[in-house]
Design an enzyme around this catalytic site. Structure first.
Site, short mmCIF file in Angstrom:
data_model
loop_
_atom_site.label_atom_id
_atom_site.label_comp_id
_atom_site.label_asym_id
_atom_site.label_seq_id
_atom_site.Cartn_x
_atom_site.Cartn_y
_atom_site.Cartn_z
NE ARG A 11 -4.20 2.01 0.62
CZ ARG A 11 -3.99 3.46 0.80
NH1 ARG A 11 -3.10 4.14 0.35
NH2 ARG A 11 -5.27 3.95 1.32
NE ARG A 26 -3.69 -2.87 2.00
CZ ARG A 26 -4.58 -2.04 1.59
NH1 ARG A 26 -5.18 -2.03 0.05
NH2 ARG A 26 -5.14 -1.02 2.15
CD GLU A 49 -10.99 2.54 -2.66
OE1 GLU A 49 -10.58 1.18 -3.26
OE2 GLU A 49 -10.38 2.94 -1.71
#
Length: 187
Positions: free
Chosen positions: A64, A131, A72
């Site tokens: 990330r 992540r 998004e």
């Protein structure tokens, strides 16, 4: 005596093999350390702020991009996350397009490329979804910073060492109406 030397040699060999394995534990999903730098190849661009990478030893991670958030593309973006973008059909559509654009920019720049991942000195090394959090550097440029500067991303509400620099770049992109910030005028 020969058996003792053989046993000692075997123990030393196993220890060295074990230590070699430890030296790549970060790349195997171990505990990455703040300030660490990792080299990897981008295998997939998930969206504008998330990539999958493979390390030289074959292990993989989802990364990330630290300090940024792009609209998004796989779910609906909430306009209230992007200062000044109206919560209207037009505002949401504009953000969806901006998210696709950000993803496209990252894909064109990084897909299949070698990158350096810098883990921040003062922040978390993993996010809420497990992540890896990092500054992705490609051809001596911070991809994270460039996305903010070009208006493809907003500053994410998290602490990291370059936050002030990113905040200034975001202010400039907003003022100029670059990238997603043009969605502020969506009616």
């Amino acid at each position: 005596m020969f058996q003792t030397r053989t046993a000692v040699l075997a123990v030393c060999t196993l220890t060295l093999v074990g230590l070699a394995g430890c030296s790549v534990s970060v790349e195997l999903g171990g505990s990455p350390q703040q300030g660490e730098t990792l080299e990897a190849t981008v295998t997939d661009v998930v969206d504008g702020d998330t990539i999958d990478v493979r390390f030289a030893n074959g292990s993989t991670e989802t990364v990330r991009l630290l300090g940024i958030d792009t609209p998004e593309v796989h779910v609906e973006t909430q306009p209230d996350e992007f200062e000044g973008v109206p919560d209207t059909k037009s505002g949401r559509a504009c953000l969806r397009d901006a998210g696709k654009n950000a993803s496209s920019v990252v894909e064109q720049q990084l897909d299949g490329e070698r990158v350096t991942i810098r883990l921040d000195h003062g922040g978390d090394t993993r996010g809420g979804y497990g992540r890896l959090l990092g500054i992705v550097v490609h051809e001596n440029h911070s991809v994270n910073y460039d996305l903010i500067e070009d208006g493809h991303a907003r500053l994410y509400d998290t602490d990291f060492s370059e936050r002030d620099r990113y905040a200034e770049a975001e202010r400039e992109a907003m003022a100029a109406g670059r990238g997603l910030w043009q969605c502020r005028s969506a009616s």
